[in-house]
Design a protein around this motif. Structure first.
Motif, PDB file in Angstrom:
ATOM      1  N   TYR A 202       0.829  -1.208   0.000  1.00  0.00           N
ATOM      2  CA  TYR A 202       0.000   0.000   0.000  1.00  0.00           C
ATOM      3  C   TYR A 202       0.871   1.269   0.000  1.00  0.00           C
ATOM      4  O   TYR A 202       1.319   1.720  -1.049  1.00  0.00           O
ATOM      5  N   ALA A 203       1.108   1.883   1.114  1.00  0.00           N
ATOM      6  CA  ALA A 203       1.863   3.143   1.117  1.00  0.00           C
ATOM      7  C   ALA A 203       3.238   2.997   0.477  1.00  0.00           C
ATOM      8  O   ALA A 203       3.710   3.913  -0.202  1.00  0.00           O
ATOM      9  N   GLN A 205       4.046   1.472  -2.037  1.00  0.00           N
ATOM     10  CA  GLN A 205       3.921   1.563  -3.487  1.00  0.00           C
ATOM     11  C   GLN A 205       3.028   2.732  -3.908  1.00  0.00           C
ATOM     12  O   GLN A 205       2.551   2.784  -5.041  1.00  0.00           O
ATOM     13  N   ARG A 207       0.029   3.635  -2.734  1.00  0.00           N
ATOM     14  CA  ARG A 207      -1.422   3.447  -2.679  1.00  0.00           C
ATOM     15  C   ARG A 207      -1.982   4.085  -1.410  1.00  0.00           C
ATOM     16  O   ARG A 207      -1.411   3.926  -0.330  1.00  0.00           O
ATOM     17  N   LEU A 209      -5.372   4.363   1.020  1.00  0.00           N
ATOM     18  CA  LEU A 209      -6.720   3.977   1.435  1.00  0.00           C
ATOM     19  C   LEU A 209      -7.189   5.006   2.471  1.00  0.00           C
ATOM     20  O   LEU A 209      -7.875   5.956   2.143  1.00  0.00           O
TER      21      LEU A 209
END
Length: 288
Positions: A202-203, A205, A207, A209
């Protein structure tokens, strides 16, 4: 001096702790995949499969393809798992598990990653194959080892400068692939460049949320990075760890990825299974 039991851990049957393997269970040619279900997607093409085992996410099958003995192992996700897999594979061939001492004559393995990834460059389309010229460690795992002999300070410094890399993060490390394996697998159908290896999905890469990013412009700066004509082609979670540990241990490593998404133009493969199958067949044919 023998390696202590706490450092080289063996199962009661004498197999290496996590992989559940003995030296005779593996070939000198290893294919690594992330997803354990992908192991059989490769070995279904084999002429024979003479060994199978699984412990946790580490699934192994060894057999022959057109007369060549090959081992396929699932690593799970991330550089931490690669740390386990590469060290235990090296122990299987370069440490006498009975005396617990390194062997006088060392064996060099050929290690191929067959994976999926997203492209960072608009000119690398979905369903293409990316051959990683370098692995870019942006996760920090390799800093636990003496990496000075295998790093590329000039390229790393350029990356740090061009991306305004935060000094609070681990210094990026860039490691070359095996030129022997690159010559065997490179073709007119492959794309080549740096594969960045993140420590998370997530973070790490880019991304978002619910949690904000430390640097929400990093992906764009990575996309634009160029060092003497070499750019960052894709982003995943294993390649730099494979390249770094393989090179430190004296093995040959190459990472091949089927591009199933293009993050630069927002496209996704219409048939990602076919893209992976094409990469599998390409890899097996080049090996045989």
């Amino acid at each position: 001096m023998s390696i202590k039991n706490s450092e080289l851990i063996l199962n009661p049957d004498g197999s290496i702790y996590h992989l559940n393997l003995k030296p005779e269970n593996i070939s000198n040619t290893i294919i690594l995949v992330g997803d354990q279900d992908r192991v059989e997607k490769i070995t279904k093409h084999f002429d024979t499969v003479d060994f199978k085992t699984q412990k946790r996410e580490f699934k192994t099958q060894t057999g022959t393809y057109k007369g060549k003995r090959i081992t396929v192992i699932s690593t799970g996700i991330g550089p931490d798992n690669i740390d386990i897999v590469l060290n235990e594979l090296d122990a299987l061939v370069n440490i006498d598990l009975k005396t617990r001492k390194p062997k006088d004559t060392l064996t060099s393995l050929d290690i191929l990653r067959v994976g999926t990834s997203g492209s960072l460059q608009s000119d690398i389309p979905v369903d293409a194959i990316v051959l990683s010229s370098h692995g870019l460690d942006i996760n920090g795992m390799l800093h636990s080892y003496q990496i000075q002999p295998i790093s590329n300070p000039k390229m790393e410094d350029a990356f740090i400068k061009q991306t305004q890399w935060s000094p609070l993060k681990a210094r990026p490390i860039i490691i070359e692939n095996s030129k022997k394996l690159e010559a065997q697998f490179k073709s007119k159908t492959t794309h080549s460049g740096i594969t960045a290896t993140a420590g998370g999905f997530y973070a790490s890469q880019g991304r978002v949320l619910r949690l904000p990013l430390q640097d929400d412009t990093l992906n764009g700066k990575m996309d634009a990075f160029n060092f003497e004509g070499v750019c960052i082609t894709n982003l995943e979670m294993e390649t730099s760890a494979i390249y770094g540990l393989a090179k430190l241990m004296g093995h040959h490593a190459l990472s091949l990825n089927a591009i199933i998404a293009n993050r630069a133009n927002g496209t996704f493969s219409e048939n990602p299974k076919k893209a992976v199958e094409n990469l599998i067949l390409y890899t097996l044919e080049r090996l045989s």
